[in-house]
Design a protein around this motif. Structure first.
Motif, PDB file in Angstrom:
ATOM      1  N   LEU A  11      35.330   9.514  51.415  1.00 22.35           N
ATOM      2  CA  LEU A  11      34.586  10.085  52.516  1.00 22.35           C
ATOM      3  C   LEU A  11      34.471   9.142  53.702  1.00 22.35           C
ATOM      4  CD1 LEU A  11      31.905  11.603  50.210  1.00 22.35           C
ATOM      5  CD2 LEU A  11      33.478  12.932  51.628  1.00 22.35           C
ATOM      6  N   ALA A  12      34.924   7.920  53.496  1.00 18.67           N
ATOM      7  CA  ALA A  12      34.706   6.918  54.531  1.00 18.67           C
ATOM      8  C   ALA A  12      35.433   7.273  55.822  1.00 18.67           C
ATOM      9  CB  ALA A  12      35.163   5.555  54.045  1.00 18.67           C
ATOM     10  N   SER A  13      36.524   8.002  55.709  1.00 22.18           N
ATOM     11  CA  SER A  13      37.332   8.274  56.883  1.00 22.18           C
ATOM     12  C   SER A  13      36.602   9.157  57.895  1.00 22.18           C
ATOM     13  CB  SER A  13      38.643   8.939  56.455  1.00 22.18           C
ATOM     14  OG  SER A  13      38.324  10.102  55.718  1.00 22.18           O
ATOM     15  N   VAL A  19      24.719   2.977  57.594  1.00 23.59           N
ATOM     16  CA  VAL A  19      24.053   2.047  56.689  1.00 23.59           C
ATOM     17  C   VAL A  19      22.599   1.979  57.097  1.00 23.59           C
ATOM     18  CG1 VAL A  19      23.898  -0.351  55.937  1.00 23.59           C
ATOM     19  CG2 VAL A  19      26.128   0.739  56.222  1.00 23.59           C
ATOM     20  N   VAL A  20      21.723   2.254  56.160  1.00 21.46           N
ATOM     21  CA  VAL A  20      20.288   2.224  56.485  1.00 21.46           C
ATOM     22  C   VAL A  20      19.595   1.141  55.658  1.00 21.46           C
ATOM     23  CG1 VAL A  20      20.208   4.659  57.087  1.00 21.46           C
ATOM     24  CG2 VAL A  20      19.722   3.934  54.743  1.00 21.46           C
ATOM     25  N   ARG A 186      23.695  13.733  48.144  1.00 20.02           N
ATOM     26  CA  ARG A 186      24.523  13.023  49.128  1.00 20.02           C
ATOM     27  C   ARG A 186      23.814  13.083  50.472  1.00 20.02           C
ATOM     28  NH1 ARG A 186      28.447  10.014  46.840  1.00 20.02           N
ATOM     29  NH2 ARG A 186      29.208  11.035  44.992  1.00 20.02           N
ATOM     30  N   GLY A 187      24.330  12.343  51.395  1.00 22.76           N
ATOM     31  CA  GLY A 187      23.797  12.414  52.750  1.00 22.76           C
ATOM     32  C   GLY A 187      22.348  11.953  52.805  1.00 22.76           C
ATOM     33  N   ASP A 188      21.582  12.512  53.729  1.00 22.39           N
ATOM     34  CA  ASP A 188      20.205  12.080  53.918  1.00 22.39           C
ATOM     35  C   ASP A 188      19.344  12.356  52.680  1.00 22.39           C
ATOM     36  OD1 ASP A 188      20.769  11.063  56.307  1.00 22.39           O
ATOM     37  OD2 ASP A 188      19.899  12.705  57.491  1.00 22.39           O
ATOM     38  N   VAL A 282      26.389   8.479  52.618  1.00 23.40           N
ATOM     39  CA  VAL A 282      27.672   9.175  52.675  1.00 23.40           C
ATOM     40  C   VAL A 282      27.379  10.609  53.055  1.00 23.40           C
ATOM     41  CG1 VAL A 282      29.675   9.843  51.334  1.00 23.40           C
ATOM     42  CG2 VAL A 282      28.568   7.639  50.915  1.00 23.40           C
ATOM     43  N   PRO A 283      28.028  11.102  54.084  1.00 26.27           N
ATOM     44  CA  PRO A 283      27.692  12.465  54.523  1.00 26.27           C
ATOM     45  C   PRO A 283      28.010  13.494  53.462  1.00 26.27           C
ATOM     46  CG  PRO A 283      29.433  11.503  55.887  1.00 26.27           C
ATOM     47  CD  PRO A 283      29.089  10.492  54.878  1.00 26.27           C
ATOM     48  N   GLU A 284      27.285  14.608  53.539  1.00 24.70           N
ATOM     49  CA  GLU A 284      27.529  15.676  52.577  1.00 24.70           C
ATOM     50  C   GLU A 284      28.854  16.353  52.896  1.00 24.70           C
ATOM     51  OE1 GLU A 284      24.261  18.115  51.053  1.00 24.70           O
ATOM     52  OE2 GLU A 284      23.173  17.318  52.768  1.00 24.70           O
TER      53      GLU A 284
END
Lengths: 288, 259
Positions: A11-13, A19-20, A186-188, A282-284
């Protein structure tokens, strides 16, 4: 920052990854001190347990009284030691692990828990107590720092207290189903603890760890004189010793589940967040 | 940022590795190192001072009722002291036995069993907690230690009460195998600290320390010295036995056994 890409290469692409700063310094430091203390306390605790590997209920309990749980060894007619674990009326053969196991010379000896799980490994009650009480003080001090800091910063209320919404049956069942399918947010959503996670953490931090301390204190004749209600709270010193043992087992169970969850959720990201505080979001992939 | 992270990462890896190796065996070597043992033992004075601060001389050990008594009170430690001297005492039913009280006192005493029986008595049903983990509840009757100490009158320098026992617990090469124990003056003058003459309404059996054993109810079993022959008042423990204040304290156990 290469680990983040390692953690989520697929998913990095998207470069939506952020980064929080997730865990406060106080949470991280107390977490690792706590881990050290709990491991030393568990292992030295088993050394102490081995001095009298039987548990009772009530005010008293010794050889002539009936135990709830007993670990021991029998000698067969051929002179071999066989270990057993007795819980109530049930007896399990446990040779090699409980009751009878190898000493450092490789000879099978009578021993409650085996040497690879006790501290020290050789049999020495006095040293086990030295380890246990030193780290008990550190453990209590560390936990107090965590409580005070966690209350002052709002961490306990904000991060660990489940919201009313989270405790309703539907989200709870949903969360249980997600856990069973090993689906992780995933995500928030990954930034907030899910209800089962909150309940597990609160159960350990708010119930099991205090119970360990209080039952530990109840075994102290000096503390029983100072705080007599301790003896009543746990229905006797021997009951307190039994509860101490059961709660310790529940902590071990928690550690196994906790580590399994870390491994499944992305160990590098999770462990790094507890060391540096930084957690990668990592975004959903898609909305449900 | 990265120049900062690498050494930190290395440090963490080193930390994790050293923790791992320490846990996988190094702990045994650590356990055997005298310096490390002394480091761990520093927690004892914290426990002692905390319990004294919180409980001091006033907190009382729980006293139970006859319904709570253990059906069998386990005999532990010495079962029968070795030697002809003790055997002769048993033979004569302790007629010639005398308790000596000496050291830093104004008036050294020699008390027979009859003398002790003539002093005020206290009965208490208390829980005995062995360092091994088991407990037994028994009914003890005897002379408050304070009553004996008041008759001997302590000199101002006295700080510890040492109990010398009839049993040789270990044939130690250095000659320090005789059982003994010691307590501070706070415990010595505590109302529940008694020189017990009987257990469960019968004179002490040999297994339980005949004719006289100490009860210090806020501490563990190994402090409850059996076969007490002599009570010594002293200002220091360093020159008795191996210097740690008791047979088991000389062998690594806490001198203050309130935990």
């Amino acid at each position: 920052m290469t680990e983040i890409q390692e953690a989520a290469p697929a998913l990095a692409s998207n470069s939506q990854r952020r980064v929080v700063y997730r865990h406060a310094l106080l949470t991280r430091v107390t977490h690792w001190i706590n881990l050290l203390c709990v491991i030393v306390l568990l292992m030295s605790g088993l050394q102490i347990f081995n001095a009298h590997p039987a548990l009772y209920w009530g005010q008293y309990g010794a050889d002539a009284d009936r135990p709830l749980l007993e670990i021991g060894a029998n000698e067969t007619s051929s002179g071999q030691l066989t270990g057993f674990l007795k819980i109530g009326a049930a007896t399990l053969p446990t040779t090699g692990v409980l009751g009878a196991s190898d000493n450092a010379d490789g000879d099978v000896v009578e021993r409650g828990f085996p040497r690879w799980i006790t501290l020290p490994g050789f049999r020495d009650l006095s040293l086990g107590r030295r380890w246990h009480f030193f780290f008990a003080w550190l453990f209590v001090a560390n936990l107090l720092v965590y409580y005070v800091g966690g209350l002052a910063s709002g961490h306990l209320r904000r991060d660990l207290l489940p919201s009313r919404e989270q405790l309703r049956p539907k989200p709870l069942l949903h969360d249980i189903a997600d856990h069973l399918r090993l689906r992780f947010p995933r995500g928030d959503a990954a930034l907030r603890y899910n209800p089962l996670q909150k309940l597990a953490y609160l159960g350990v931090i708010g119930v099991l760890l205090p119970v360990m301390i209080l039952t530990g204190l109840t075994m102290s004749p000096g503390m029983d004189a100072i705080l007599p209600w301790l003896v009543d709270l746990f229905a006797g010193r021997q009951s307190a010793r039994t509860i101490h043992f059961i709660a310790a087992n529940l902590i071990v169970l928690f550690i196994f589940i906790h580590v399994a969850m870390v491994l499944l959720a992305g160990p590098i990201n999770e462990i790094r967040s507890m060391i540096t505080g930084k957690f990668a979001i990592v975004p959903e992939a898609k909305h449900e | 940022m990265s120049s900062f992270q690498i050494p930190r990462r290395r440090l963490l890896a080193l930390g994790a590795a050293s923790l791992g190796s320490a846990l996988l065996g190094g702990c045994d070597r650590l356990s055997e190192a005298p310096d490390f043992q002394a480091f761990l033992a520093s927690a004892e004075s914290l426990t002692y001072r905390s319990q004294r601060l919180l409980g001091g001389g006033h907190s009382m050990a729980r006293e139970f009722t006859a319904a709570d008594l253990s059906p069998v009170f386990k005999v532990n430690g010495t079962r029968v002291p070795e030697g002809e001297d003790y055997a002769a005492l048993v033979e004569s039913n302790f007629a010639d036995w005398r308790l000596r009280v000496d050291g830093l006192v104004v008036k050294p005493l020699e008390l027979s069993l009859a003398d002790l029986h003539a002093l005020p008595q206290r009965t208490q049903i208390t829980r005995h907690d062995c360092v091994e983990g088991w407990s037994a509840i028994g009914k003890w009757t005897g002379v408050p230690l304070a009553a004996v100490l008041e008759r001997a009158a302590l000199l101002p320098a006295a700080r510890f009460v040492v109990f010398h026992c009839a049993d040789m617990y270990e044939h130690a090469l250095d000659g320090n195998g005789q059982y003994y124990e010691s307590i501070d003056l706070i415990d010595a003058f505590h109302p529940q600290s008694i020189l017990a003459l009987s257990l469960n309404d019968a004179p002490l059996t040999v297994g339980h320390g005949a004719p006289l054993r100490l009860r210090v109810e806020r501490q563990l079993g190994y402090k409850q010295a059996k076969y007490v022959m002599r009570i010594q008042l002293t200002d220091r423990l360093g020159d008795i036995g191996r210097g740690k204040g008791g047979f088991w304290p000389d062998r690594g156990y806490e001198w203050y056994a309130g935990i």
